[in-house]
Write a protein that holds these residues in place. Structure first.
Motif, PDB file in Angstrom:
ATOM      1  N   SER B 190       0.833  -1.194   0.000  1.00  0.00           N
ATOM      2  CA  SER B 190       0.000   0.000   0.000  1.00  0.00           C
ATOM      3  C   SER B 190       0.870   1.247   0.000  1.00  0.00           C
ATOM      4  O   SER B 190       0.576   2.225  -0.707  1.00  0.00           O
ATOM      5  CB  SER B 190      -0.917   0.022   1.221  1.00  0.00           C
ATOM      6  N   ILE B 191       1.952   1.210   0.790  1.00  0.00           N
ATOM      7  CA  ILE B 191       2.842   2.374   0.833  1.00  0.00           C
ATOM      8  C   ILE B 191       3.462   2.610  -0.545  1.00  0.00           C
ATOM      9  O   ILE B 191       3.442   3.728  -1.066  1.00  0.00           O
ATOM     10  CB  ILE B 191       3.943   2.171   1.904  1.00  0.00           C
ATOM     11  N   ILE B 192       3.970   1.532  -1.144  1.00  0.00           N
ATOM     12  CA  ILE B 192       4.603   1.684  -2.461  1.00  0.00           C
ATOM     13  C   ILE B 192       3.613   2.251  -3.470  1.00  0.00           C
ATOM     14  O   ILE B 192       3.905   3.204  -4.196  1.00  0.00           O
ATOM     15  CB  ILE B 192       5.139   0.318  -2.966  1.00  0.00           C
ATOM     16  N   LEU B 193       2.419   1.705  -3.478  1.00  0.00           N
ATOM     17  CA  LEU B 193       1.454   2.097  -4.508  1.00  0.00           C
ATOM     18  C   LEU B 193       0.865   3.488  -4.271  1.00  0.00           C
ATOM     19  O   LEU B 193       0.594   4.229  -5.216  1.00  0.00           O
ATOM     20  CB  LEU B 193       0.328   1.042  -4.554  1.00  0.00           C
ATOM     21  N   ASN B 194       0.692   3.857  -3.014  1.00  0.00           N
ATOM     22  CA  ASN B 194       0.005   5.118  -2.724  1.00  0.00           C
ATOM     23  C   ASN B 194       0.928   6.296  -2.444  1.00  0.00           C
ATOM     24  O   ASN B 194       0.558   7.432  -2.663  1.00  0.00           O
ATOM     25  CB  ASN B 194      -0.926   4.942  -1.519  1.00  0.00           C
ATOM     26  N   TYR B 195       2.114   6.010  -1.929  1.00  0.00           N
ATOM     27  CA  TYR B 195       2.919   7.134  -1.429  1.00  0.00           C
ATOM     28  C   TYR B 195       4.272   7.295  -2.103  1.00  0.00           C
ATOM     29  O   TYR B 195       5.073   8.093  -1.665  1.00  0.00           O
ATOM     30  CB  TYR B 195       3.106   7.000   0.086  1.00  0.00           C
ATOM     31  N   THR B 196       4.553   6.484  -3.139  1.00  0.00           N
ATOM     32  CA  THR B 196       5.845   6.671  -3.792  1.00  0.00           C
ATOM     33  C   THR B 196       5.646   7.065  -5.255  1.00  0.00           C
ATOM     34  O   THR B 196       4.582   6.852  -5.839  1.00  0.00           O
ATOM     35  CB  THR B 196       6.695   5.377  -3.764  1.00  0.00           C
ATOM     36  N   LYS B 197       6.718   7.614  -5.801  1.00  0.00           N
ATOM     37  CA  LYS B 197       6.692   8.001  -7.202  1.00  0.00           C
ATOM     38  C   LYS B 197       6.474   6.756  -8.074  1.00  0.00           C
ATOM     39  O   LYS B 197       5.679   6.762  -9.013  1.00  0.00           O
ATOM     40  CB  LYS B 197       8.025   8.677  -7.556  1.00  0.00           C
TER      41      LYS B 197
END
Lengths: 309, 323
Positions: B190-197
């Motif tokens: 979720s972090i990778i998909l929502n909060y990273t470039k």
């Protein structure tokens, strides 16, 4: 047609006999083998036994894997026929759909031996075991261990497969004898360990300590059920019996975790098939020979005999 | 170019009014809730803490796989090799997990690295070789299965160390390890998909590959990332499965990719790419897990189970889409 084939066979034999003194030029015996699926441990064991026996007898084997597909199996046998092998060993995928393979081999005058399971068409010989017997032996032992009374759950193999149907028939014959044995649930876990573990967990959730015994139609499922039972520390209260005597199951029987398994003699079947094929090639045998390799009950008392095999 | 447009599929929802917006956002949750309520009424054994934990544990392997393939599907691709990768990594890890041979780290690394490696191969052939993902991963499906059989010689790899078996069978603070791993994967993804470039670029590539390329996104490396992520997670799932059943099985995981893809689609991710959420996939996997569990609890026969399962899956998606 038959005469030509007979003649050609005779010529091959004469040639083979004449060249017997010169090993390099000797026409070796070739047997084509089409196996049900080399992804199954039991079938691999049968294949290994064939290879070992063939090596002893200086026979060349061409081994093919039908990957559970009868159509592929028929094609493989057609290829064997065009390769003019001396005999064919068939480990049939399906009762009906693999029958053309038997018919074609017989039409071409090549002796064909069915191993492990049957086809509708009758081959020259059959080497295998009666799956009903496995179900009977397993259920009889299970019934004995719970004093012929209690709630039993049954894990089936893939629904509709010959082994599943016959093991069920055998088990049910025994259940019918003892009115106090009650089948409270029956479900398929598709011969698969992970699926069996999940199914057993769900059954424990449903029936809990009401389950007195589990019959799994193969050891893979038995091992999955065993783990689910041990996970909730129920195994000491539940009798578990399965079929096939794979290495894991034998170890579990030895450790007292699995109550019993039923040994299906892969080595006996594989070696037996080669022997019969050789007899057919040498015309030492007439048609329609049936060699039944008996199943054997494996318990903690005799498990060491099987671990050595 | 403004990527904010792609940041989340909810941008559609934000524009739709009132109640429709509510259902659009929560339809699949409602479907799950609905199934749970029916099962609670049908059997007293469903809604118990023990059973809930069990369903979560039973779902965790499919859940981990489904999250991996969510990345690939959002970026507009597909991965059919998952089930075979599960078998290969499970068998390979198990081969290094016999008691008294290697530390626990060795089988874990072997499993994960093989998974990652297959992702690299899939990704390279798809991007550099310009072969359709369907074909590449279909090929990999049989290659990985074949390798699993070669590595194990067609037999289950058993006799594994207790520490290895702890991954699938053990618990920490009474929570089974597979559930903890599943939770960690959910959070990280979720972090990778929502909060990273990278996450935003994955949506952009799936939404419109040419536009993404024109705006300077390295489409190849984004796609590579998704396939590596997917196969790497399949490696993790393979380890968990082998550990759970205490053997590496060369014929394990057959058709697992279909359950994983089903979970993704039920969860609202479009197969054409560009939209989707991890949480949707998690709910999708839970729906499949709850159905499997519930039908067993109700002791419904094997034949009918398959029909009912299919109907519920289609029904759940219908309920979601209609709203």
């Amino acid at each position: 047609m038959k005469k030509i084939q007979l003649a050609s066979l005779l010529i091959i034999f004469v040639a083979w006999a004449l060249s017997g003194c010169n090993r390099n030029q000797k026409k070796e015996i070739v047997i084509g083998v089409s196996m049900l699926s080399l992804q199954s441990e039991f079938v691999v064991n049968v294949k290994d036994a064939m290879e070992a026996r063939a090596k002893e007898k200086n026979i060349k084997l061409i081994i093919t894997d039908a990957q559970l597909t009868a159509e592929k199996q028929v094609q493989q046998v057609e290829t064997f026929i065009s390769q003019k092998v001396d005999a064919i060993i068939l480990n049939p995928c399906e009762v009906e759909a693999s029958s053309p393979a038997v018919d074609k081999a017989k039409a071409a005058g090549i002796p064909i031996v069915n191993v492990n399971s049957e086809t509708k068409s009758t081959p020259n010989a059959f080497v295998g075991s009666r799956d009903e017997e496995a179900g009977e032996i397993a259920m009889e032992q299970l019934a004995k261990l719970i004093n012929y009374s209690g709630n039993v759950v049954i894990m089936d193999g893939n629904m509709g497969q010959a082994a599943q149907i016959k093991r069920s028939v055998g088990a049910m014959n025994v259940v019918a004898k003892y009115p106090n044995l009650k089948i409270i649930a029956e479900q398929t876990a598709q011969w698969d360990r992970a699926k069996a573990m999940t199914l057993m967990e769900n059954w424990i959730q449903s029936y809990g300590s009401k389950i007195n015994a589990v019959f799994a139609q193969n050891d893979e499922m038995g091992m999955g059920a065993l783990q689910a039972l041990e996970q909730v520390k129920l195994k000491s209260k539940v009798v578990l019996v399965s079929v096939d005597a794979i290495a894991d199951a034998l170890q579990a029987v030895k450790a007292g975790r699995l109550n019993a398994t039923v040994y299906q003699d892969a080595k006996g079947q594989g070696a037996g098939a080669i022997d019969i094929a050789l007899k057919l090639i040498k015309k030492e045998l007439t048609d329609k020979k049936e060699v039944l390799i008996p199943f054997k009950l494996v318990t903690i008392e005799n498990v060491n005999d099987f671990l050595k095999k | 170019m403004n990527f904010k447009k792609f940041t989340s599929p909810t941008h559609l929802i934000e524009n739709s009014p009132g109640i429709a917006k509510y259902f659009k956002k929560y339809g699949i949750f409602i479907a799950l809730l609905f199934i749970c309520i029916i099962l609670t009424i049908a059997t007293p054994n469903f809604l118990t803490l023990q059973n809930m934990v069990m369903v979560l544990r039973q779902t965790s392997i499919n859940g981990i796989l489904a999250i991996g393939v969510t990345f690939v599907i959002i970026s507009g691709g597909i991965d059919l090799s998952l089930g075979s990768v599960v078998a290969l990594t499970g068998v390979a890890a198990a081969s290094f997990a016999h008691p008294g041979t290697h530390g626990l780290i060795v089988p874990l690394l072997v499993g994960i690295l093989i998974g990652l490696g297959i992702g690299v191969i899939n990704g390279l052939i798809i991007t550099k070789g310009k072969v359709a993902a369907f074909i590449v991963t279909l090929g990999m499906m049989t290659i990985a299965r074949g390798l699993a059989l070669v590595v194990s010689d067609g037999r289950p790899v058993s006799n594994l160390s207790d520490s290895f078996n702890f991954i699938g069978g053990g618990a920490f603070l009474n929570i089974p390890i597979p559930i903890l791993l599943f939770a960690a994967v959910i959070i990280l993804s979720s972090i990778i998909l929502n909060y990273t470039k990278t996450g935003r670029y994955i949506y952009a590539v799936g939404g419109n590959e040419n536009a993404a390329k024109a705006s300077g996104i390295n489409v190849h490396s984004i796609k590579m990332f998704t396939y590596i992520m997917c196969s790497g997670l399949a490696g993790l799932a393979g380890i968990v499965l082998a550990s759970r059943i205490t053997t590496g099985q060369p014929n394990a995981g057959v058709a697992y990719e279909l359950d994983a893809i089903a979970a993704v689609v039920i969860g609202g991710t479009s197969l054409s790419g560009g939209a989707g959420k991890i949480i949707g996939t998690v709910v999708g996997a839970l729906i499949i897990g709850v159905i499997n569990n519930g039908l067993d609890l109700l002791n419904i026969t094997s034949y009918s189970q398959q029909i009912i399962k299919g109907l519920i899956i289609i029904g759940a998606v219908l309920l979601d889409r209609k709203n």
